[in-house]
Design a protein around this motif. Structure first.
Motif, PDB file in Angstrom:
ATOM      1  N   LYS A  93      43.266  40.475  36.102  1.00  0.00           N
ATOM      2  CA  LYS A  93      43.240  40.112  37.632  1.00  0.00           C
ATOM      3  C   LYS A  93      42.537  40.196  38.389  1.00  0.00           C
ATOM      4  CE  LYS A  93      46.090  44.139  38.555  1.00  0.00           C
ATOM      5  NZ  LYS A  93      46.794  46.056  38.398  1.00  0.00           N
ATOM      6  N   TYR A  94      40.832  39.518  37.731  1.00  0.00           N
ATOM      7  CA  TYR A  94      40.062  39.487  38.413  1.00  0.00           C
ATOM      8  C   TYR A  94      40.011  37.819  38.402  1.00  0.00           C
ATOM      9  CZ  TYR A  94      35.039  37.744  38.682  1.00  0.00           C
ATOM     10  OH  TYR A  94      34.379  36.449  39.620  1.00  0.00           O
ATOM     11  N   VAL A  97      42.157  36.005  40.732  1.00  0.00           N
ATOM     12  CA  VAL A  97      41.834  36.153  42.256  1.00  0.00           C
ATOM     13  C   VAL A  97      40.812  35.456  42.405  1.00  0.00           C
ATOM     14  CG1 VAL A  97      40.292  36.898  43.729  1.00  0.00           C
ATOM     15  CG2 VAL A  97      42.247  38.241  43.185  1.00  0.00           C
ATOM     16  N   GLU A  98      39.803  34.717  41.161  1.00  0.00           N
ATOM     17  CA  GLU A  98      38.688  33.992  41.189  1.00  0.00           C
ATOM     18  C   GLU A  98      39.299  32.710  41.381  1.00  0.00           C
ATOM     19  OE1 GLU A  98      34.164  32.962  38.583  1.00  0.00           O
ATOM     20  OE2 GLU A  98      36.950  32.850  37.321  1.00  0.00           O
ATOM     21  N   LEU A 103      41.371  33.303  48.568  1.00  0.00           N
ATOM     22  CA  LEU A 103      40.130  33.701  48.369  1.00  0.00           C
ATOM     23  C   LEU A 103      39.206  32.824  48.597  1.00  0.00           C
ATOM     24  CD1 LEU A 103      37.577  35.611  46.828  1.00  0.00           C
ATOM     25  CD2 LEU A 103      37.522  34.342  44.779  1.00  0.00           C
ATOM     26  N   TYR A 301      41.786  42.363  46.150  1.00  0.00           N
ATOM     27  CA  TYR A 301      40.588  42.631  46.124  1.00  0.00           C
ATOM     28  C   TYR A 301      39.268  42.909  45.671  1.00  0.00           C
ATOM     29  CZ  TYR A 301      36.462  41.166  49.011  1.00  0.00           C
ATOM     30  OH  TYR A 301      35.527  40.281  49.068  1.00  0.00           O
ATOM     31  N   ASN A 303      40.005  45.088  43.004  1.00  0.00           N
ATOM     32  CA  ASN A 303      39.913  44.612  41.877  1.00  0.00           C
ATOM     33  C   ASN A 303      38.699  43.465  41.755  1.00  0.00           C
ATOM     34  OD1 ASN A 303      40.653  44.783  38.572  1.00  0.00           O
ATOM     35  ND2 ASN A 303      41.052  42.975  38.705  1.00  0.00           N
ATOM     36  N   TYR A 304      38.539  42.279  41.924  1.00  0.00           N
ATOM     37  CA  TYR A 304      38.015  41.314  42.109  1.00  0.00           C
ATOM     38  C   TYR A 304      36.477  41.707  42.637  1.00  0.00           C
ATOM     39  CZ  TYR A 304      35.819  37.157  43.334  1.00  0.00           C
ATOM     40  OH  TYR A 304      34.425  36.083  43.467  1.00  0.00           O
ATOM     41  N   LYS A 308      33.927  42.100  39.772  1.00  0.00           N
ATOM     42  CA  LYS A 308      32.206  40.677  39.664  1.00  0.00           C
ATOM     43  C   LYS A 308      31.048  41.526  39.229  1.00  0.00           C
ATOM     44  CE  LYS A 308      30.867  37.535  43.339  1.00  0.00           C
ATOM     45  NZ  LYS A 308      31.175  37.551  44.871  1.00  0.00           N
TER      46      LYS A 308
END
Length: 607
Positions: A93-94, A97-98, A103, A301, A303-304, A308
């Motif tokens: 998931k990260y 999003v990255e 984002l 987000y 989770n991001y 991170k």
């Protein structure tokens, strides 16, 4: 005849001379090469390499390399850990999003002026300051306010008799006229006459006249009025001062503005608080603001943010860098390679060792290193030798006259019964070999006869001899010579060790009338007898005859095979070398000239 010689030849114990010489030449060459190799830097380097190959360190390295495996290795564990993290839902998931457009939009708008305004207004509205300000504004009315109190106080003072009298008379014409009269001569005269203790008639008449004067009458009327009294009481009073302050206050713009604000029914809608609230509501409905707020609260987000700066993500990147590195790939391939040992520097070095080990000089070196093949060459040294290659006999080594003859006559002589005279080297030749030749020819010489002494005699044969008497004596050691065995029966050709102290001698070999190895001993009746072994059965040809002397012990060999060992303490003394051919019977013409050939001679002593 000796059956021993026959059986030794039959059994092949007496090897061919050529074989012996070839072997010796090869051994000598090998020994020279051995010594050269032994001192070489190449051998030193090889031995160091061999020491390394045989070391525990090498064996340990080889064992460790061969026991390596990718399974269970640090690299496999790293790869498994990396794959586990890569499959992790949070990390997946990260990465979803990255770098995404949402984002990027979020990060761009999150710190924008619009969002800053929204958050400021949000805090203002949601944290209660707005309601507080609203209540504060709505609670502000004129009634009961400070402003109203001041206004009422002002109105009260304004309606008071004193303030009214003050307002009416202050700077009025009446007061001015009243005060002006006091300064006139008329009024002063009136006052003077009034206050005089006694009046004359004229003064009294004048006083009465002035007393009836309309201005003076009006003056005293006004002077005695309540209004003037109030005016005078109010002038300089606190009430007048307060009235003036309040009059200025209520007449000021600030009071009027404040009064208007407090009396305004829509003052809240006109307030800054209301404007802020309206702006907050507007921003709350803005698409960008709604996007930022929604994205900020989204699970993706969150989770991001959780991932991170997490240990797992940091570890993932570390492992990714490791897994994708050339070093890891190389190490993985290395661990999975079944032939990894063959690719090591140690293996290459080991192969160099094996290659070096196969070098002919090293093979030969190690062949002889622990063998006894070189023992003779190591322990013995040549102390006298001649290969007779020169066309002239080496006079530094040999004499062609016996020691006794040289001392007595200066030339050779014969003994009774000798059929030849030894010439002074005429019958000795060199070149490829030493040859002592017996010739049938007339020659003058001398024979030793008792009691006459040296008697001139004519001989039918000539021969020759050589002696090392002046150059060399063998104490303990080895005498060795390559001699052609080709017996001529009427001749005794021999090489032997002799001493001036005795007539007995040690024969290296006797060939001809007597074929033997051993001693020649003069018996009591003057007859020469052989004590040793008969070698008449020896086949014709070239042989290497050897005689080793160790004190009283003497050992004879033919082509390196031991034939005879005898002791003789009488001959345990230094002796010189001699070779000669002695004619003891008539020789047939077919046997002449009779040759005694010696290819080389060597004497060895222990080092």
């Amino acid at each position: 005849m000796s059956f021993k010689i026959f059986s030794l030849q039959l059994a092949g114990k007496i090897k061919p001379t050529a074989t012996i010489e070839k072997k010796r030449a090869e051994l000598l060459a090998d020994y020279a090469e051995f010594q050269k190799t032994e001192k070489s830097e190449e051998l030193k380097a090889f031995l160091e390499l061999e020491e390394w190959v045989n070391s525990d360190a090498f064996k340990k390295t080889k064992s460790e390399v061969e026991s390596l495996s990718f399974k269970g290795s640090k690299e496999e564990n790293e790869l498994k850990e990396y794959q586990r993290l890569k499959k992790s839902g949070a990390i997946k998931k990260y990465f979803a999003v990255e770098g995404s457009s949402d984002l990027k939009r979020f990060e761009k708008e999150r710190d924008s002026d619009k969002m800053k305004s929204y958050y400021e207004l949000f805090d203002y509205v949601k944290e209660g300051q707005f309601e507080k300000d609203k209540k504060e504004i709505q609670s502000q009315v004129f009634k009961g306010s400070v402003e109203e109190k001041h206004w009422l106080e002002y109105r009260k003072l304004e309606k008071s008799a004193g303030i009214k009298a003050w307002k009416e008379l202050n700077s009025s014409d009446a007061v001015k006229k009243h005060e002006a009269l006091e300064k006139t001569e008329k009024f002063k005269k009136y006052q003077q006459l009034k206050n005089a203790p006694g009046h004359s008639k004229e003064e009294k008449a004048e006083f009465n006249k002035l007393k009836g004067d309309a201005e003076i009458k009006a003056y005293f009327k006004f002077e005695q009025s309540k209004k003037l009294k109030l005016y005078r009481e109010t002038a300089g009073s606190h009430d007048l001062k307060r009235y003036d302050e309040l009059a200025a206050y209520v007449a000021g713009d600030e009071f009027k503005k404040r009064e208007a604000f407090l009396k305004d029914k829509k003052k809240f809608e006109k307030s800054e608080a209301f404007k802020k609230y309206a702006e907050f509501k507007r921003l709350a409905g803005d698409d960008t603001v709604k996007f930022v707020l929604k994205y900020e609260k989204s699970s993706l987000y969150k989770n991001y943010l959780d991932v991170k700066d997490s240990f797992d993500l940091k570890r993932y990147h570390e492992l990714e860098e490791i897994i994708n590195s050339e070093e890891f790939k190389k190490q993985k391939a290395w661990l999975e390679d079944k032939k990894r040992w063959e690719k090591t520097d140690e293996y290459k070095k080991y192969q160099d060792y094996l290659k070096e080990k196969q070098k002919p000089e090293f093979v030969k070196y190690f062949k002889y290193q622990k063998s006894s093949d070189f023992d003779f060459l190591k322990n013995w040294e040549v102390v006298f030798e001649d290969n007779f290659s020169s066309t002239k006999l080496d006079e530094t080594k040999w004499d062609v006259c016996t020691a006794a003859a040289g001392k007595l006559l200066g030339e050779n002589y014969a003994l009774p019964g000798d059929l030849n005279i030894f010439t002074q080297g005429k019958n000795v030749s060199t070149g490829k070999q030493l040859r002592i030749q017996v010739k049938k020819e007339k020659a003058e010489g001398k024979v030793w006869k008792m009691p006459a002494g040296f008697v001139p005699t004519e001989f039918d044969y000539t021969s020759g001899l050589i002696s090392s008497d002046k150059a060399f004596e063998l104490k303990d050691g080895i005498l060795e010579a390559k001699i052609k065995f080709d017996p001529v029966k009427p001749v005794i050709s021999s090489m032997y060790l002799a001493s001036s102290e005795t007539s007995n001698r040690v024969n290296l070999v006797e060939i001809g009338a007597r074929n033997n190895l051993g001693f020649s001993v003069v018996s009591g009746n003057g007859k020469v007898e052989s004590v040793g072994i008969d070698i008449s059965n020896l086949k014709k040809g070239d042989y290497i005859f050897s005689l080793e002397k160790q004190g009283p012990k003497f050992t004879w060999k033919i082509n390196e095979h031991e034939i005879l060992t005898q002791d003789n303490s009488e001959l345990n003394k230094p002796m010189h070398l001699m070779a000669s051919s002695l004619v003891i019977d008539e020789i047939s013409g077919s046997q002449l000239p009779a040759n005694f050939d010696i290819e080389w001679v060597k004497c060895y002593a222990k080092k």
